[in-house]
Design a protein around this motif. Structure first.
Motif, PDB file in Angstrom:
ATOM      1  N   SER A 291      -3.370  -5.318   2.803  1.00 24.13           N
ATOM      2  CA  SER A 291      -3.239  -5.909   1.517  1.00 24.13           C
ATOM      3  C   SER A 291      -2.960  -4.916   0.314  1.00 24.13           C
ATOM      4  CB  SER A 291      -4.488  -6.743   1.310  1.00 24.13           C
ATOM      5  OG  SER A 291      -4.735  -7.787   2.180  1.00 24.13           O
ATOM      6  N   GLU A 292      -3.724  -3.696   0.545  1.00 23.21           N
ATOM      7  CA  GLU A 292      -3.428  -2.433  -0.235  1.00 23.21           C
ATOM      8  C   GLU A 292      -1.859  -2.006  -0.349  1.00 23.21           C
ATOM      9  OE1 GLU A 292      -4.899   0.480  -2.936  1.00 23.21           O
ATOM     10  OE2 GLU A 292      -5.728  -1.559  -2.303  1.00 23.21           O
ATOM     11  N   LEU A 293      -1.378  -2.145   1.093  1.00 25.36           N
ATOM     12  CA  LEU A 293       0.135  -1.508   1.342  1.00 25.36           C
ATOM     13  C   LEU A 293       0.960  -2.567   0.660  1.00 25.36           C
ATOM     14  CD1 LEU A 293      -0.169  -0.514   4.956  1.00 25.36           C
ATOM     15  CD2 LEU A 293       0.443   0.961   3.110  1.00 25.36           C
ATOM     16  N   ARG A 294       0.713  -3.837   0.917  1.00 25.30           N
ATOM     17  CA  ARG A 294       1.427  -4.693   0.186  1.00 25.30           C
ATOM     18  C   ARG A 294       1.618  -4.732  -1.372  1.00 25.30           C
ATOM     19  NH1 ARG A 294      -0.172  -8.064   4.948  1.00 25.30           N
ATOM     20  NH2 ARG A 294      -1.964  -8.838   3.516  1.00 25.30           N
ATOM     21  N   ARG A 295       0.369  -4.499  -1.965  1.00 24.64           N
ATOM     22  CA  ARG A 295       0.306  -4.569  -3.442  1.00 24.64           C
ATOM     23  C   ARG A 295       0.703  -3.182  -3.825  1.00 24.64           C
ATOM     24  NH1 ARG A 295      -3.268  -2.152  -6.936  1.00 24.64           N
ATOM     25  NH2 ARG A 295      -4.441  -1.230  -5.325  1.00 24.64           N
ATOM     26  N   ARG A 296       0.831  -2.033  -3.226  1.00 22.59           N
ATOM     27  CA  ARG A 296       1.537  -0.902  -4.020  1.00 22.59           C
ATOM     28  C   ARG A 296       2.614  -0.415  -3.375  1.00 22.59           C
ATOM     29  NH1 ARG A 296      -3.060   3.314  -2.881  1.00 22.59           N
ATOM     30  NH2 ARG A 296      -1.661   4.661  -4.025  1.00 22.59           N
TER      31      ARG A 296
END
Length: 456
Positions: A291-296
């Motif tokens: 989720s963090e990778l997708r967001r940033r």
């Protein structure tokens, strides 16, 4: 008449005596046919002696008869000894040389029969104990008996020369025969030791059915060993004994390792079960990382990691199933099956560990390069410049085989740096491209050094 070998070496006497004993025990000796000669060795019975020339002729004939009898006895003894040597060789050696030796011995036997027949005929023809023995008959008897003796001595010489030529074959045969009894005994002891080791491990509660089956399979081999080399041959018996020792020793060693093996499997079961539980927890943490990778970051930076949570969960589930199978195999003492299943479990968990770690490592690396891409850039530029200096060392112009790939690396680095411009740069492509550049540079450096030697 049977024959033998005149022992040409003093050191061979004791060995030949030992071998004759071994042959008597392990081989079926051939019957020795000796001519029945009721008067052949007689030194003369009770007779009347008369003075004068007749008694002198009779005495000379009797002396010739005694000398012939001694020669006959010596030839017979030599033939008997040599027959044992031949039997020793044929029991062990089936080579062409051994077969030729048998043929030559047979031919010698025919000549021995001929001269023996001549001797026996001479003895039977003349009765030297007759009171009315004519002096001319005594002279003729002496002549014939002396001739028979000379022939016996001549053939004995041939026999001795033949025996001397048997040296290498006989030495080889004696060596193998000397090994026979100890080898068979070692095989028996190895089987006994393996049987005792199996009994001990079974007493501790282990079935060891596969080891028991292996030991039972050796029973026919022990039977053949007990039947002896006379039935199965010396080389075959030696090979069988060696094979029994090896297999029995393997069974004994495996029986001795069983308790340790069981303990090791128990330890691995506990360790892998604990690891599976830990990886289950870690797998649950992959989704927040994604989720963090997708967001940033751009899609290209994390798209390949999308299947990780599902695949990791499936691999953990399969690992847990294999652990149950391994536990059952251990309870049933199917040690090879348990070991194989645990190996599969370990491979599955290693795969999960790598995939879960890859997600966290990706996020850390992308974070670092997003904050400061210059560190990766300088690291790569330094590698290129260092390789370029090495390529130019001692040269006015670089070798095209070195310069061309290094120039390509410079261009790739520049393109990768340019790709960071924009709103959503592909940091993952940047990282992988610079890693590929450094690998290419390392190959060029390796090529230069291999061509220039240690001084490069």
């Amino acid at each position: 008449m049977t024959a033998t070998h005149a022992r040409p070496r003093a050191g061979a006497s004791a060995r030949a005596g030992f071998v004759r004993g071994v042959v008597a025990l392990v081989l079926m000796p051939l019957p020795l046919v000796v001519a029945a000669l009721p008067a052949a060795f007689a030194g003369g019975g009770t007779r009347r002696w008369f003075g004068g020339r007749g008694d002198s002729r009779r005495a000379e004939a009797q002396a010739a008869k005694d000398a012939a009898a001694a020669a006959f006895y010596e030839l017979d003894t030599a033939q008997r000894d040599l027959r044992i040597s031949i039997e020793t060789i044929t029991a062990v050696d089936g080579s062409p040389g051994a077969r030729r030796a048998v043929e030559e011995f047979t031919a010698l036997g025919h000549r021995i029969d001929e001269v023996s027949h001549a001797y026996i005929t001479a003895v039977d023809t003349h009765d030297l104990d007759r009171d009315d023995l004519d002096p001319s008959v005594a002279v003729r008897a002496r002549t014939e008996l002396t001739g028979a003796k000379d022939e016996l001595v001549r053939v004995r010489g041939e026999l001795e020369r033949f025996a001397q030529g048997l040296g290498p074959l006989l030495e080889k045969a004696e060596t193998q025969l000397a090994r026979l009894a100890p080898s068979v005994e070692r095989a028996r002891q190895a089987l006994l030791t393996a049987s005792n080791a199996l009994d001990d491990v079974r007493a501790s509660g282990m079935r060891a059915d596969d080891l028991a089956a292996g030991l039972a399979a050796l029973a026919p081999e022990l039977t053949r060993l007990n039947e002896g080399a006379g039935r199965h041959g010396v080389p075959e018996t030696l090979q069988r004994a060696d094979r029994v020792v090896r297999e029995a020793e393997a069974i004994r060693a495996e029986a001795g390792r069983l308790p340790e093996r069981a303990a090791e499997i128990d330890k691995r079961l506990v360790s892998l079960r604990t690891r599976a539980q830990a990886l289950t927890t870690r797998t649950e943490g992959v989704e927040p990382v994604l989720s963090e990778l997708r967001r940033r970051f751009a899609v290209a930076c994390w798209q390949d990691l999308q299947p990780v949570p599902a695949q990791a969960g499936e691999d953990v589930r399969r690992a847990e199933e294999k652990l149950k199978e391994a536990t059952k195999a251990r309870d049933e003492q199917r040690w090879p099956d348990a070991t194989a299943l645990l190996t599969t479990v370990r491979a599955l968990l290693n795969s999960v560990d790598e995939a879960v770690s890859a997600a966290g490592d990706r996020l850390r690396r992308l974070d670092a390069v997003a904050k400061d891409p210059e560190q990766e850039i300088q690291r790569t530029r330094f590698a290129i410049r260092d390789a370029q200096r090495l390529a130019m060392a001692g040269r006015n112009t670089p070798d095209p085989r070195h310069a061309r790939p290094l120039d390509d690396c410079v261009a790739r680095l520049d393109r990768a740096v340019a790709g960071l411009e924009g709103r959503h740069p592909d940091y993952w492509h940047f990282l992988t491209e610079l890693e590929a550049v450094r690998q290419t540079v390392a190959r060029v450096v390796g090529l230069i050094r291999s061509e220039r030697g240690p001084a490069a």
